[in-house]
Design an enzyme around this catalytic site. Sequence first.
Site, PDB file in Angstrom:
ATOM      1  CG  HIS A 119       7.142 -16.175 -35.608  1.00  8.43           C
ATOM      2  ND1 HIS A 119       8.314 -15.759 -35.002  1.00  8.43           N
ATOM      3  CD2 HIS A 119       6.201 -16.134 -34.640  1.00  8.43           C
ATOM      4  CE1 HIS A 119       8.078 -15.481 -33.733  1.00  8.43           C
ATOM      5  NE2 HIS A 119       6.790 -15.686 -33.491  1.00  8.43           N
ATOM      6  CG  HIS A 160       2.024 -17.158 -31.842  1.00  6.60           C
ATOM      7  ND1 HIS A 160       2.608 -18.114 -31.025  1.00  6.60           N
ATOM      8  CD2 HIS A 160       3.021 -16.308 -32.200  1.00  6.60           C
ATOM      9  CE1 HIS A 160       3.900 -17.828 -30.885  1.00  6.60           C
ATOM     10  NE2 HIS A 160       4.177 -16.736 -31.587  1.00  6.60           N
ATOM     11  CG  HIS A 162       9.018 -17.690 -29.822  1.00  5.68           C
ATOM     12  ND1 HIS A 162       8.414 -18.675 -30.538  1.00  5.68           N
ATOM     13  CD2 HIS A 162       8.233 -16.577 -29.952  1.00  5.68           C
ATOM     14  CE1 HIS A 162       7.299 -18.189 -31.086  1.00  5.68           C
ATOM     15  NE2 HIS A 162       7.162 -16.917 -30.744  1.00  5.68           N
ATOM     16  CD  GLU A 205       9.133 -11.956 -28.510  1.00  6.65           C
ATOM     17  OE1 GLU A 205       8.983 -13.028 -27.899  1.00  6.65           O
ATOM     18  OE2 GLU A 205       8.168 -11.299 -28.978  1.00  6.65           O
ATOM     19  CG  ASP A 248       4.883 -12.812 -33.021  1.00 17.28           C
ATOM     20  OD1 ASP A 248       4.731 -14.025 -32.821  1.00 17.28           O
ATOM     21  OD2 ASP A 248       5.539 -12.074 -32.246  1.00 17.28           O
ATOM     22  CG  ASP A 249       0.805 -13.019 -31.464  1.00 17.87           C
ATOM     23  OD1 ASP A 249       0.231 -14.107 -31.288  1.00 17.87           O
ATOM     24  OD2 ASP A 249       1.995 -12.802 -31.114  1.00 17.87           O
TER      25      ASP A 249
HETATM   26  N1  HPA Z   1       6.424 -14.196 -28.079  1.00 14.62           N
HETATM   27  C1  HPA Z   1       6.335 -15.196 -27.204  1.00 14.62           C
HETATM   28  N2  HPA Z   1       5.225 -15.904 -27.045  1.00 14.62           N
HETATM   29  C2  HPA Z   1       4.172 -15.622 -27.788  1.00 14.62           C
HETATM   30  C3  HPA Z   1       4.203 -14.587 -28.697  1.00 14.62           C
HETATM   31  C4  HPA Z   1       5.388 -13.844 -28.849  1.00 14.62           C
HETATM   32  O1  HPA Z   1       5.510 -12.891 -29.658  1.00 14.62           O
HETATM   33  N3  HPA Z   1       2.973 -14.563 -29.284  1.00 14.62           N
HETATM   34  C5  HPA Z   1       2.248 -15.551 -28.745  1.00 14.62           C
HETATM   35  N4  HPA Z   1       2.956 -16.188 -27.823  1.00 14.62           N
HETATM   36 ZN    ZN Z   2       5.850 -15.522 -31.670  1.00 13.11          ZN
END
Ligand code: HPA
Ligand code: ZN
Length: 333
Positions: free
Chosen positions: A9, A11, A189, A192, A270-271
């Site tokens: 996971h 991006h 996703h 969240e 994630d990021d």
């Molecule tokens: N959630 C949803 N969309 C996203 C995320 C995230 O953490 N990071 C990049 N796009």
């Molecule tokens: Zn994500």
Amino acid sequence: MPIPKAELHLHIEGTLEPELAFALAARNGVQLPYADTEELRKAYLFEDLQSFLDLYYGLMAVLRTEADFEKLADAYLARAAAQGVRHAEIFFDPQAHIARGVGMGTVVEGLGRALDRSAERHGISTRLIMCFLRDQSAESAMATLEAAKPYLHRITGVGLDSAEVGHPPAKFAAVYEAAGALGLRKVAHAGEEGPAAYVSEALDVLGVERIDHGLRCMEDPDLVERLVRERVPLTLCPLSNVRLRAVDILEEHPLPRMMAAGLLCTLNSDDPAYFGGYVGDTFHAVHEALGIDPEGLRELARNSFEAAFLDGSAADEALRERYLAEVAAYEFE
Ligand code: HPA
Ligand code: ZN
């Protein structure tokens, strides 16, 4: 060396570090609304998913050429390798680029150039997963799938990201069906910021094989029981959850309860450029803040390879077995 792990996971646009953002801005003649990297980093105080997404999409303006995407992916892979990543399944957001006049081919071929050399250069096997932006229309997602058809040899699966609340999985039923018919794997996703019901819907309506995040499943005991029974992998991102305020502090993250419930949990970043750490940092953080002990960390690493899309061929399965053997043999210091 950190424990071997897969990252499932991630991006790729979320790996854009401020230094690289400014370097690419200079190269491409793009003016960023920040004086320098320090001022940009100060903007990384998010209130929720949307406030992060606004910055995340804004900063993509610096990514214009194949070489930019290649550099972005290569920089991520180098950092990931140093943190023990042996296999990476990488999300990208083509709609965010196409909207800026940067075509699917530029993105996929640029990323592909870095991925093609990844095993040799970084010791990391890779897959690409194309995400649809759920706050855009179902028609736009279908057009994106169509635009990806010349590049399907490079794309393993589809995912669903961006602003979750108000954009339930079922909105994308048709495009997931079409993606499945093209032989693409499916993730999304869910849970969240959105409710636990979105997790069930992603499984039932979209037919996904893994849930990205899935944190809010903990609000529904029947759903937890189902996820355990069906061994549905959850790609958790604890540092992201703290930065985007899904949990107040890392010490309160439900990861220990999720593992104790028997859920198939994996750890991911994630990021990472925005959320304060890469996946090795995440393993370290859950050890420190949540008391996940070495055998717990080994379970998380093992899960990451079990949940990976390493089952397309005998060669893939052999690679998975090799990675699992590395996890089993790993000695913590
Ligand atoms: N959630 C949803 N969309 C996203 C995320 C995230 O953490 N990071 C990049 N796009
Ligand atoms: Zn994500």
